[in-house]
Scaffold this motif. Structure first.
Motif, PDB file in Angstrom:
ATOM      1  N   GLN A  13     120.984 -32.304  26.369  1.00 25.46           N
ATOM      2  CA  GLN A  13     120.751 -30.867  26.512  1.00 25.46           C
ATOM      3  C   GLN A  13     120.347 -30.474  27.929  1.00 25.46           C
ATOM      4  OE1 GLN A  13     117.756 -29.908  23.616  1.00 25.46           O
ATOM      5  NE2 GLN A  13     119.018 -30.522  21.869  1.00 25.46           N
ATOM      6  N   THR A  14     119.963 -31.431  28.757  1.00 29.16           N
ATOM      7  CA  THR A  14     119.392 -31.097  30.072  1.00 29.16           C
ATOM      8  C   THR A  14     120.200 -31.652  31.236  1.00 29.16           C
ATOM      9  OG1 THR A  14     117.948 -33.053  29.919  1.00 29.16           O
ATOM     10  CG2 THR A  14     117.047 -30.956  29.152  1.00 29.16           C
ATOM     11  N   HIS A  15     121.460 -31.988  31.010  1.00 31.29           N
ATOM     12  CA  HIS A  15     122.269 -32.487  32.127  1.00 31.29           C
ATOM     13  C   HIS A  15     122.370 -31.392  33.188  1.00 31.29           C
ATOM     14  CE1 HIS A  15     125.553 -34.212  34.450  1.00 31.29           C
ATOM     15  NE2 HIS A  15     125.365 -35.351  33.791  1.00 31.29           N
ATOM     16  N   PRO A  16     122.109 -31.699  34.451  1.00 32.30           N
ATOM     17  CA  PRO A  16     122.093 -30.653  35.483  1.00 32.30           C
ATOM     18  C   PRO A  16     123.469 -30.104  35.832  1.00 32.30           C
ATOM     19  CG  PRO A  16     121.714 -32.805  36.462  1.00 32.30           C
ATOM     20  CD  PRO A  16     121.705 -33.010  34.984  1.00 32.30           C
ATOM     21  N   VAL A  17     124.540 -30.775  35.392  1.00 33.53           N
ATOM     22  CA  VAL A  17     125.888 -30.345  35.758  1.00 33.53           C
ATOM     23  C   VAL A  17     126.708 -29.946  34.535  1.00 33.53           C
ATOM     24  CG1 VAL A  17     128.045 -31.031  36.871  1.00 33.53           C
ATOM     25  CG2 VAL A  17     125.851 -31.802  37.802  1.00 33.53           C
TER      26      VAL A  17
END
Length: 667
Positions: A495-499
C-alpha cells in the motif's frame, strides 16, 4: 570403678536428681508463667489456677524492646551494591495489640521530607490524571476526546449493565473457542469500598495463603485463562498467567491489578456483571501505585509490572481515552527500569507487551512509533542461531521490521518539494528505503525456522468449511502471531510503494496474496490468545478485499471474535463498509469494476527503471494513501526525563534501580 558410678562417669545420685527435676514446658498458661510456676497444661484451666481461683490466661506473649538503629560510622565503598539500613520494628509491633504502645513516640521530621499533598489520593472513577502535552501538533485535551472512541482497539461493553448480584463459574469449552459462565451466588462488596480505598488495604509484602474469597478466586481465574492468555502470547515463560499471580499473593498492588482485569473481562463477555467491581480493584491498585511512587525505596520492578497490567485494563475499557492514567506511565517506568529487548525475565515480558500494544495502535491510527525501534536492542543478525523451539526471538525481529514499516508508512509526504530536483531526491530516498524494508522482511521469511511456517495449507475448494479463504494451519501460538505480523507488513508495503499504485498488477497481486493468507489464518484459528493481534491485522487485510463474499465473511469473523473475547470490533464494520463502498451502491459498483480491471493493467504503463531514478508518482487519484502520521501523541513524553512526564504530582526518583532480574524471572 565404684559400684555407684555408671559407664559414663555419672553417679547414681546425680542421675536421680536430674530425673526428679521438672521439665520446662512451652505451652503452659500465661498466669503460671507470670508466677514462675510449672503449668500442667490442663484444659480448660490448669491445676494451679484452679486451686488459686485465678484466671487461666492462654496465648503467646511477645516482648517488644525499643532498639535504636543508627547508621554505621563507616560504610565500605563499592560499585556493585548499595546498603541501606531501615528500622521496621515499630511496623512489626503495630500488628499486635498493645505492641506499638511500648515504643516512645518518634519526633516528626519535616526537613527534607517529600511533600505529600492532601489530594494525593484520587478517586479515579471520575477523573483523568494529567497527560503529556502533545507537540508540535497541538491536539485537544484528552478530556475532550481528540480521537473517536469507537475507533480505539479496545474491549467493548456487551449490552446493558445489570445489578451484580450473582456469581458465575468460569467454564471453558472443549474446543477452546468460547467462555461460558453458569450462575451461582456471589456476595457483592461493601457499598463503601469504592469510596474508601483504605478499607481493604493490607500491609505490603504480607505473606498470605491461597485466595479464599470466591469473588477474588473467580476474577483471578478469568485473568489467568483469558487476559493473561494473550498477554503471554510472546513470552516463553508465561509470566502473566503462570508466575506473576503467585507473586501477587504478597503484593496487594499487583493482586488488585490482576483482579481488575479479570473483573473487567468478565463484565465484557457476560452482561450480568457490571464494571463496578473492576473499577474498585483498579482504583485500589492505582492508589497503591501512586503511594509507592512517592517512596524512593520502592520496588521498581513491582511498580512497573503493576503499571503495565493497569495499562491493559485501560485498553479494555469502554472509553479508553477517558482513562489514560497508566498508558504513558507504564512506558516511563519500563524505561526507568532500563528494560529493553535484551532484558530477560519479567522485564522482557513487560517490554514486549508494552511495545506490541503500541505497535498495533500505531498501525491503527497511522502513527509513528514513539520508542525508536533502533533503540529496542533487537538482534537483527539472521545468521546467528536461536535455540530450537524458541520462535519468540524471531517474532521479536519481525516486530522490529513491522515497526520500521509503520514509521515509513506514517512519514509519507503529502506535499511536493519546492523544486523538481529536491522532489526527485526525496522520491529516490523513499524508493531505496522501501526496497530495503522489502528485502528485510523477505530475508526474515527465508531465514526463519520451519516451525514459524504453516504446518498445513488447503485452498478454499479443498476444505469443507465453505470459507472463501484458504485454511492455514500453524501449531504454536507464537507462530500464529509471527505470521500475522508478517502478512500485515507485506500488505502495508504493497500500500505504500512510493512509485507504484496498488492497482498495478505487481502491487495488486502482492496485496491480495498476503491478505487472503492472513484472513485464512484468522478464519480457521480457534486460539483466543491471538485475538488482539488478529483484529488489527485482519482490518488491514480486509481493506484489500474486492469480493462481496470475502467481505461478508470478514465481518462475520469480527463478530465471532467480539463474542468470544470481548474485544470491540463494531467500529470496524462501519469503517470497512465505507472503505468498500457499501454505503453507496453506485460507488460500490464503480469500485468493483476498477478492482476487476486492475490486474489487466499493463506494466508498460508504469515503467520501472532499475539503474536510474524512479519516475514521478502517478496522479494522486491513483495513489491515495493514509494521511501523514505523527509521533504517537500518547507516548511521546512517556519518559521521566521529559518536562511533562507521567505521574507528575506523585513521582519521586527511586534510590535503587534493579540490577538483576527478580527471583521469579526464570523457572
Amino acid at each position: 570403678m565404684a559400684p555407684n558410678e555408671g559407664a559414663g562417669g555419672t553417679t547414681a545420685g546425680e542421675s536421680a536428681s536430674t530425673a526428679a527435676r521438672p521439665k520446662r514446658v512451652r505451652t503452659g498458661c500465661l498466669t503460671c508463667r507470670e508466677r514462675h510456676l510449672k503449668c500442667d497444661e490442663g484444659l480448660p484451666e490448669c491445676q494451679n489456677c484452679r486451686k488459686s481461683s485465678r484466671a487461666c490466661k492462654r496465648g503467646v506473649r511477645l516482648n517488644f524492646i525499643d532498639t535504636q538503629v543508627k547508621n554505621p560510622p563507616i560504610t565500605p565503598p563499592t560499585q556493585d551494591w548499595d546498603v541501606a539500613f531501615q528500622d521496621e520494628s515499630r511496623e512489626i509491633a503495630s500488628e499486635y495489640r498493645g505492641g506499638l504502645g511500648r515504643y516512645a513516640a518518634l519526633p516528626q521530621e519535616t526537613e527534607g521530607a517529600p511533600e505529600v499533598r492532601d489530594d494525593a489520593l484520587y478517586q479515579f472513577s471520575s477523573g483523568v490524571m494529567n497527560t503529556p502535552t502533545l507537540a508540535p501538533q497541538q491536539l485537544p485535551s484528552l478530556q475532550q476526546q481528540p480521537l473517536p472512541t469507537e475507533n480505539m482497539d479496545s474491549y467493548s461493553a456487551v449490552s446493558q449493565r445489570r445489578p451484580d448480584n450473582s456469581r458465575e463459574q468460569h467454564v471453558r469449552s472443549a474446543d477452546n473457542t468460547d467462555s461460558t459462565f453458569t450462575s451461582q451466588t456471589i456476595p457483592p462488596p461493601p457499598i463503601s469500598s469504592y469510596n474508601n480505598s483504605k478499607q481493604t488495604l493490607t500491609p505490603p509484602s504480607e505473606d498470605r495463603g491461597p485466595l479464599d474469597s470466591p469473588e477474588e478466586l473467580l476474577f483471578m481465574q478469568v485473568f489467568v485463562e483469558e487476559v493473561g492468555l494473550w498477554m503471554d502470547s510472546l513470552d516463553p515463560y508465561k509470566h502473566f498467567s503462570r508466575l506473576l499471580p503467585f507473586e501477587s499473593l504478597h503484593e496487594p498492588m499487583l493482586l488488585n491489578a490482576f483482579l481488575a482485569c479479570g473483573a473487567r473481562h468478565l463484565a465484557l463477555v457476560n452482561p450480568i456483571y457490571s464494571e463496578d467491581k473492576a473499577l474498585h480493584y483498579y482504583d485500589d491498585a492505582t492508589t497503591r501505585l501512586l503511594e509507592a511512587l512517592q517512596n524512593p525505596n520502592r520496588d521498581t520492578v513491582i511498580c512497573a509490572t503493576t503499571a503495565v497490567i493497569l495499562n491493559v485494563y485501560e485498553i479494555m475499557s469502554e472509553r479508553p481515552l477517558q482513562r489514560m492514567n497508566h498508558i504513558a506511565g507504564a512506558r516511563a517506568l519500563i524505561k526507568e527500569c532500563r528494560w529493553t529487548a535484551k532484558t530477560l525475565g519479567v522485564g522482557a515480558a513487560c517490554f514486549w507487551i508494552n511495545v506490541g500494544m503500541e505497535l498495533l495502535s500505531c498501525i491503527r491510527f497511522n502513527w509513528q512509533v514513539a520508542w525508536d525501534p533502533d533503540l529496542w536492542g533487537v538482534d537483527m543478525d539472521f545468521s546467528r542461531e536461536i535455540d530450537y523451539g524458541r520462535e519468540e526471538g524471531w517474532t521479536y525481529r519481525l516486530m522490529y521490521i513491522v515497526a520500521k514499516i509503520a514509521n515509513f508508512r506514517s512519514s509519507a509526504p503529502r506535499q511536493a518539494e519546492s523544486t523538481q530536483h529536491a522532489e526527485q531526491v526525496r522520491l529516490q530516498n523513499r524508493f531505496n528505503e522501501w526496497n530495503r524494508l522489502k528485502d528485510w522482511i523477505d530475508s526474515w521469511n527465508e531465514a526463519s525456522p520451519r516451525t514459524l511456517r504453516p504446518m498445513g495449507y488447503l485452498y478454499p475448494h479443498q476444505t469443507t468449511s465453505k470459507s472463501a479463504f484458504p485454511e492455514v494451519w500453524l501449531i504454536k501460538r507464537t507462530s500464529i502471531v509471527a505470521r500475522l505480523f508478517y502478512h500485515t507488513g507485506m500488505c502495508l508495503l504493497a500500500q505504500t510503494h512510493p512509485v507504484l499504485s496498488t492497482r498495478t498488477p505487481e502491487m495488486h497481486d502482492l496485496q491480495q496474496s498476503h491478505a487472503h493468507d492472513l484472513c485464512g489464518i484468522v478464519a480457521h484459528n480457534k486460539d483466543r490468545g491471538v485475538a488482539s493481534v488478529a483484529i488489527r491485522s485482519l482490518a488491514i487485510a480486509a481493506e484489500c478485499l474486492v469480493s462481496r463474499r470475502e467481505q461478508e465473511e470478514v465481518l462475520e469473523i469480527f463478530d465471532r471474535i467480539q463474542k468470544e473475547t470481548g474485544w470491540r470490533t463494531g467500529f470496524l464494520h462501519k469503517e470497512l463498509k465505507e472503505k468498500w463502498g457499501w454505503n453507496n451502491e453506485e460507488q460500490y459498483q464503480q469500485q468493483q469494476q476498477q478492482n476487476m480491471a486492475a490486474p489487466m493493467l499493463s506494466m508498460q504503463n508504469f515503467p520501472y527503471p532499475a539503474s536510474s531514478l524512479p519516475p514521478a508518482p502517478p496522479p494522486l487519484s491513483l495513489n491515495k494513501g493514509p494521511p501523514k502520521g505523527i509521533i504517537n501523541p500518547i507516548l511521546r513524553n512517556a519518559d521521566f526525563s521529559a518536562p511533562s512526564h507521567p505521574y507528575q504530582s506523585h513521582y519521586i526518583a527511586p534510590l535503587h534501580l534493579p540490577t538483576q532480574q527478580p527471583h521469579y524471572s526464570h523457572y
